[in-house]
Design a protein around this motif. Structure first.
Motif, PDB file in Angstrom:
ATOM      1  N   LYS A  23      21.067  25.385  84.096  1.00  0.00           N
ATOM      2  CA  LYS A  23      19.944  24.481  84.373  1.00  0.00           C
ATOM      3  C   LYS A  23      19.048  24.310  83.146  1.00  0.00           C
ATOM      4  CE  LYS A  23      20.565  24.388  88.973  1.00  0.00           C
ATOM      5  NZ  LYS A  23      21.804  23.735  89.251  1.00  0.00           N
ATOM      6  N   LYS A  24      18.807  25.427  82.420  1.00  0.00           N
ATOM      7  CA  LYS A  24      17.914  25.408  81.268  1.00  0.00           C
ATOM      8  C   LYS A  24      18.663  25.878  80.024  1.00  0.00           C
ATOM      9  CE  LYS A  24      15.248  28.222  83.450  1.00  0.00           C
ATOM     10  NZ  LYS A  24      14.234  29.192  83.769  1.00  0.00           N
ATOM     11  N   ALA A  25      18.184  25.452  78.878  1.00  0.00           N
ATOM     12  CA  ALA A  25      18.798  25.879  77.612  1.00  0.00           C
ATOM     13  C   ALA A  25      18.565  27.365  77.350  1.00  0.00           C
ATOM     14  CB  ALA A  25      18.237  25.060  76.464  1.00  0.00           C
ATOM     15  N   SER A  26      17.505  27.918  77.910  1.00  0.00           N
ATOM     16  CA  SER A  26      17.221  29.346  77.701  1.00  0.00           C
ATOM     17  C   SER A  26      18.185  30.244  78.473  1.00  0.00           C
ATOM     18  CB  SER A  26      15.781  29.662  78.104  1.00  0.00           C
ATOM     19  OG  SER A  26      15.590  29.393  79.478  1.00  0.00           O
ATOM     20  N   ASP A  27      18.948  29.682  79.418  1.00  0.00           N
ATOM     21  CA  ASP A  27      19.931  30.458  80.178  1.00  0.00           C
ATOM     22  C   ASP A  27      21.263  30.607  79.437  1.00  0.00           C
ATOM     23  OD1 ASP A  27      18.106  30.704  82.207  1.00  0.00           O
ATOM     24  OD2 ASP A  27      18.947  29.076  83.414  1.00  0.00           O
ATOM     25  N   LEU A  28      21.435  29.867  78.350  1.00  0.00           N
ATOM     26  CA  LEU A  28      22.687  29.930  77.603  1.00  0.00           C
ATOM     27  C   LEU A  28      22.885  31.310  76.972  1.00  0.00           C
ATOM     28  CD1 LEU A  28      22.620  26.542  75.723  1.00  0.00           C
ATOM     29  CD2 LEU A  28      24.409  27.317  77.253  1.00  0.00           C
ATOM     30  N   PRO A  29      24.105  31.850  76.996  1.00  0.00           N
ATOM     31  CA  PRO A  29      24.352  33.103  76.284  1.00  0.00           C
ATOM     32  C   PRO A  29      24.345  32.861  74.778  1.00  0.00           C
ATOM     33  CG  PRO A  29      26.371  32.295  77.247  1.00  0.00           C
ATOM     34  CD  PRO A  29      25.279  31.393  77.719  1.00  0.00           C
ATOM     35  N   SER A  30      23.837  33.822  74.055  1.00  0.00           N
ATOM     36  CA  SER A  30      23.813  33.706  72.602  1.00  0.00           C
ATOM     37  C   SER A  30      23.844  35.104  71.989  1.00  0.00           C
ATOM     38  CB  SER A  30      22.559  32.957  72.137  1.00  0.00           C
ATOM     39  OG  SER A  30      21.410  33.684  72.491  1.00  0.00           O
ATOM     40  N   ASP A 155      30.993  51.083  62.412  1.00  0.00           N
ATOM     41  CA  ASP A 155      30.901  50.610  63.788  1.00  0.00           C
ATOM     42  C   ASP A 155      30.062  49.337  63.813  1.00  0.00           C
ATOM     43  OD1 ASP A 155      32.275  52.856  64.845  1.00  0.00           O
ATOM     44  OD2 ASP A 155      30.443  54.024  64.653  1.00  0.00           O
ATOM     45  N   VAL A 156      30.564  48.327  64.502  1.00  0.00           N
ATOM     46  CA  VAL A 156      29.869  47.044  64.613  1.00  0.00           C
ATOM     47  C   VAL A 156      29.643  46.765  66.097  1.00  0.00           C
ATOM     48  CG1 VAL A 156      29.981  44.580  64.128  1.00  0.00           C
ATOM     49  CG2 VAL A 156      30.989  46.193  62.521  1.00  0.00           C
ATOM     50  N   THR A 157      28.398  46.447  66.456  1.00  0.00           N
ATOM     51  CA  THR A 157      28.067  46.082  67.825  1.00  0.00           C
ATOM     52  C   THR A 157      27.424  44.705  67.811  1.00  0.00           C
ATOM     53  OG1 THR A 157      27.698  48.384  68.420  1.00  0.00           O
ATOM     54  CG2 THR A 157      26.785  46.734  69.889  1.00  0.00           C
ATOM     55  N   ILE A 158      28.009  43.791  68.558  1.00  0.00           N
ATOM     56  CA  ILE A 158      27.450  42.448  68.695  1.00  0.00           C
ATOM     57  C   ILE A 158      26.735  42.415  70.039  1.00  0.00           C
ATOM     58  CG2 ILE A 158      27.971  39.992  68.836  1.00  0.00           C
ATOM     59  CD1 ILE A 158      30.461  40.563  67.127  1.00  0.00           C
ATOM     60  N   VAL A 159      25.405  42.298  69.997  1.00  0.00           N
ATOM     61  CA  VAL A 159      24.586  42.308  71.208  1.00  0.00           C
ATOM     62  C   VAL A 159      24.333  40.868  71.629  1.00  0.00           C
ATOM     63  CG1 VAL A 159      22.398  43.046  72.198  1.00  0.00           C
ATOM     64  CG2 VAL A 159      23.499  44.463  70.474  1.00  0.00           C
ATOM     65  N   LEU A 160      24.752  40.558  72.855  1.00  0.00           N
ATOM     66  CA  LEU A 160      24.592  39.208  73.391  1.00  0.00           C
ATOM     67  C   LEU A 160      23.505  39.213  74.453  1.00  0.00           C
ATOM     68  CD1 LEU A 160      28.382  38.630  73.760  1.00  0.00           C
ATOM     69  CD2 LEU A 160      26.941  37.513  72.102  1.00  0.00           C
ATOM     70  N   LYS A 161      22.752  38.133  74.540  1.00  0.00           N
ATOM     71  CA  LYS A 161      21.729  38.047  75.587  1.00  0.00           C
ATOM     72  C   LYS A 161      22.110  36.959  76.582  1.00  0.00           C
ATOM     73  CE  LYS A 161      18.580  35.107  72.984  1.00  0.00           C
ATOM     74  NZ  LYS A 161      17.250  34.953  72.457  1.00  0.00           N
ATOM     75  N   ASN A 162      21.638  37.139  77.811  1.00  0.00           N
ATOM     76  CA  ASN A 162      21.889  36.202  78.916  1.00  0.00           C
ATOM     77  C   ASN A 162      23.374  35.997  79.179  1.00  0.00           C
ATOM     78  OD1 ASN A 162      19.132  35.801  79.003  1.00  0.00           O
ATOM     79  ND2 ASN A 162      19.204  33.949  77.773  1.00  0.00           N
ATOM     80  N   SER A 163      24.148  37.079  79.160  1.00  0.00           N
ATOM     81  CA  SER A 163      25.574  36.869  79.349  1.00  0.00           C
ATOM     82  C   SER A 163      26.202  37.936  80.224  1.00  0.00           C
ATOM     83  CB  SER A 163      26.288  36.841  78.000  1.00  0.00           C
ATOM     84  OG  SER A 163      26.218  38.093  77.386  1.00  0.00           O
ATOM     85  N   SER A 164      27.195  37.522  80.969  1.00  0.00           N
ATOM     86  CA  SER A 164      28.025  38.422  81.746  1.00  0.00           C
ATOM     87  C   SER A 164      29.308  38.650  80.948  1.00  0.00           C
ATOM     88  CB  SER A 164      28.334  37.804  83.102  1.00  0.00           C
ATOM     89  OG  SER A 164      29.101  36.633  82.928  1.00  0.00           O
ATOM     90  N   TYR A 165      30.241  39.360  81.526  1.00  0.00           N
ATOM     91  CA  TYR A 165      31.512  39.627  80.855  1.00  0.00           C
ATOM     92  C   TYR A 165      32.262  38.331  80.556  1.00  0.00           C
ATOM     93  CZ  TYR A 165      36.244  41.311  80.082  1.00  0.00           C
ATOM     94  OH  TYR A 165      37.471  41.550  79.546  1.00  0.00           O
ATOM     95  N   GLU A 166      32.367  37.443  81.540  1.00  0.00           N
ATOM     96  CA  GLU A 166      33.119  36.209  81.357  1.00  0.00           C
ATOM     97  C   GLU A 166      32.462  35.290  80.330  1.00  0.00           C
ATOM     98  OE1 GLU A 166      32.105  37.221  84.473  1.00  0.00           O
ATOM     99  OE2 GLU A 166      34.018  38.118  85.044  1.00  0.00           O
ATOM    100  N   GLU A 167      31.138  35.204  80.383  1.00  0.00           N
ATOM    101  CA  GLU A 167      30.416  34.362  79.424  1.00  0.00           C
ATOM    102  C   GLU A 167      30.564  34.906  78.009  1.00  0.00           C
ATOM    103  OE1 GLU A 167      26.787  32.810  82.293  1.00  0.00           O
ATOM    104  OE2 GLU A 167      26.669  34.785  81.348  1.00  0.00           O
ATOM    105  N   SER A 168      30.498  36.229  77.878  1.00  0.00           N
ATOM    106  CA  SER A 168      30.649  36.848  76.564  1.00  0.00           C
ATOM    107  C   SER A 168      32.042  36.618  76.004  1.00  0.00           C
ATOM    108  CB  SER A 168      30.384  38.344  76.641  1.00  0.00           C
ATOM    109  OG  SER A 168      29.071  38.592  77.039  1.00  0.00           O
TER     110      SER A 168
END
Length: 180
Positions: A23-30, A155-168
């Protein structure tokens, strides 16, 4: 603006909106940040050998790393509280996308017998973690191999926000990360 940043803004956001109906652009995973960490276990926590590791991480990430210290004693590792235990850097913004681009184009293809990452590397929250066993194979570090022989795995960790497993999974494969 880096190549991957433009790809995310122009292409991936439209694909994600089309699939998940946000619905909103802020809900997009990034991608929120990328944390690059290197422990000193390979040099037996000898803080005199930390300078080549600092230089290697700085040349890989383009940012000065921070020295981390042990919070507690650990008898099996022969480390006391307050001793230097590793170095890490947190990348955000354009530097984050530049490192990700370098990782995809130059570091991962040079790894021997690399067939891609397992989808199990993505956590339920959507964060993606992996380890580079021989970072000396990178083009940036290969020219001065003698300096960086003490460098252990990174070790590299990519931290994603607003995301579930499928979205990630969809977002990371959209960035051309080899996830099988």
């Amino acid at each position: 603006m880096s190549r991957l940043e433009q790809h995310y803004k122009n292409t991936l956001t439209k694909e994600l909106i089309g699939i998940f109906q946000y619905k909103k652009a802020s809900d997009l995973p990034s991608i929120e940040k990328i944390v690059v960490n290197c422990g000193l276990k390979s040099v037996n926590f000898n803080d005199k050998l930390i300078h080549p590791i600092l230089l290697a991480l700085e040349s890989l990430t383009g940012q000065r790393p921070k020295v981390t210290r042990s919070a507690t004693d650990n008898a099996s590792l022969k480390i006391r509280s307050g001793m230097i235990s590793g170095v890490k850097t947190t990348l955000r913004g354009t530097k984050m996308f530049l490192f990700l681009d370098q990782l995809i184009l130059t570091i991962l293809p040079r790894i021997d017998y690399f067939g891609g990452f397992s989808p199990k590397s993505i956590s339920e929250e959507g964060n993606f973690s992996f380890r580079i066993q021989n970072p000396q194979d990178s083009l940036l570090l290969e020219s001065e191999f003698e300096k960086f022989q003490t460098l252990g795995p990174i070790d590299v960790t990519i931290v994603l926000k607003n995301s579930s497993y499928e979205e990630s999974l969809l977002l990371l494969t959209g960035f051309q990360l080899p996830i099988n």
